[in-house]
Design a protein around this motif. Structure first.
Motif, PDB file in Angstrom:
ATOM      1  N   UNK A 166       0.800  -1.215   0.206  1.00  0.00           N
ATOM      2  CA  UNK A 166      -0.154  -0.156   0.128  1.00  0.00           C
ATOM      3  C   UNK A 166       0.987   1.042  -0.029  1.00  0.00           C
ATOM      4  N   UNK A 167       0.582   2.106  -0.817  1.00  0.00           N
ATOM      5  CA  UNK A 167       1.246   3.279  -0.980  1.00  0.00           C
ATOM      6  C   UNK A 167       0.512   4.526  -0.690  1.00  0.00           C
ATOM      7  N   UNK A 198      -5.078   0.396   7.904  1.00  0.00           N
ATOM      8  CA  UNK A 198      -6.205  -0.180   8.178  1.00  0.00           C
ATOM      9  C   UNK A 198      -6.452  -1.277   7.077  1.00  0.00           C
ATOM     10  N   UNK A 199      -5.816  -0.940   5.890  1.00  0.00           N
ATOM     11  CA  UNK A 199      -5.985  -2.000   4.721  1.00  0.00           C
ATOM     12  C   UNK A 199      -4.888  -3.232   4.951  1.00  0.00           C
ATOM     13  N   UNK A 200      -3.959  -2.836   5.805  1.00  0.00           N
ATOM     14  CA  UNK A 200      -2.894  -3.991   6.217  1.00  0.00           C
ATOM     15  C   UNK A 200      -3.706  -4.902   7.421  1.00  0.00           C
ATOM     16  N   UNK A 207       2.209  -4.673   3.245  1.00  0.00           N
ATOM     17  CA  UNK A 207       3.162  -3.890   3.125  1.00  0.00           C
ATOM     18  C   UNK A 207       2.760  -2.607   3.016  1.00  0.00           C
ATOM     19  N   UNK A 208       3.735  -1.662   3.945  1.00  0.00           N
ATOM     20  CA  UNK A 208       3.580  -0.329   3.745  1.00  0.00           C
ATOM     21  C   UNK A 208       4.983   0.505   4.161  1.00  0.00           C
ATOM     22  N   UNK A 255       5.471  -1.105   7.885  1.00  0.00           N
ATOM     23  CA  UNK A 255       4.520  -1.816   8.437  1.00  0.00           C
ATOM     24  C   UNK A 255       4.179  -3.140   7.550  1.00  0.00           C
ATOM     25  N   UNK A 256       3.927  -4.171   8.306  1.00  0.00           N
ATOM     26  CA  UNK A 256       3.851  -5.615   7.689  1.00  0.00           C
ATOM     27  C   UNK A 256       2.638  -6.152   8.283  1.00  0.00           C
TER      28      UNK A 256
END
Length: 259
Positions: A166-167, A198-200, A207-208, A255-256
């Motif tokens: 996610x970017x 939130x998507x993760x 990943x972010x 973020x993982x």
């Protein structure tokens, strides 16, 4: 966390976030020409909505937990000499994603986190356009509630063979592309504000990586929610990502969707 029962106050906390979202939407739904936009000292945009949401949250938290101080993007800055003595405090971004607000794409949020020492332990993220609430009391997982739908418990996917990164919608850096090249990233999703966390947390990405600067109130609520969903947020080298630093400016982080 011994000084506060977050579970007991969570319904009130969710209502504070929703009322702040309502205040934002009152401005958002005005004709664009009526929305006053000014610039803060760092040249980032400040709208009427930022201050309106901050007023709602500040009043709500003062009534709900009068003994817990509040550190807010739109509030008065507190010297480190004072806040370093805080065992607990609220870390607030009344409107995260101001650029998304101004561009009118709906991808902005209200962020409220409870930080114990240097770690976010509970948090709420509210997306007013989609009426989505993400939250955790820091004890029994993370949850999502959209509108009148049933509450959904969030869970990360773990480390899968094909990873979705996610970017940011509004930010990006070559360093992010280089860092993510070490992972088997097969797809990417772009979205604004703290919705990336939130998507993760809900398993839609894994990943972010953020290279560019953020502030502590940009990440604290998402950090708490992601951790309770089974993921983690660390420095790029894997070391703990801490809060209530002398400078509230964050460094790079990862973020993982796994531990």
């Amino acid at each position: 966390m011994a000084a506060i029962n977050v579970s007991a106050i969570m319904p009130d906390l969710l209502q504070i976030a929703k009322k702040a979202g309502d205040a934002i939407m009152e401005v958002y739904n005005q004709p664009a020409s009526f929305t006053q936009i000014t610039l803060k000292s760092d040249q980032s945009p400040l709208t009427q909505a930022d201050q309106a949401a901050n007023d709602v949250i500040a009043a709500g938290l003062a009534a709900l937990t009068p003994d817990i101080p509040v550190l807010s993007e739109e509030g008065k800055m507190v010297p480190y000499e004072v806040r370093q003595t805080w065992p607990l405090y609220w870390c607030v971004d009344p409107l995260d994603g101001t650029k998304e607000f101004i561009s009118r794409n709906g991808e902005f949020t209200v962020n409220i986190a409870l930080v114990a020492g240097t770690t976010p332990v509970a948090g709420v993220i509210y997306a007013p356009v989609t009426n989505e609430l993400y939250y955790t009391n820091g004890q029994d997982g993370a949850y999502k509630k959209q509108g009148d739908q049933e509450v959904e418990k969030l869970a990360v996917t773990g480390k899968t063979e094909k990873l979705v990164a996610v970017k940011s919608r509004s930010h990006g850096a070559p360093e992010e592309i280089a860092f993510l090249s070490q992972f088997a990233v097969t797809d990417e999703v772009r979205i604004g504000s703290s919705l990336k966390f939130c998507l993760i947390a809900e398993g839609k990405a894994q990943l972010y990586f953020r290279h560019g600067p953020t502030m502590e109130w940009d990440t604290a609520a998402g950090h708490a929610i992601l951790a309770q969903a089974g993921g983690k947020l660390t420095n790029p080298d894997g070391e703990p990502f801490t809060y209530n630093k002398p400078s509230l400016l964050n460094g790079s982080f990862l973020c993982s969707g796994w531990q």
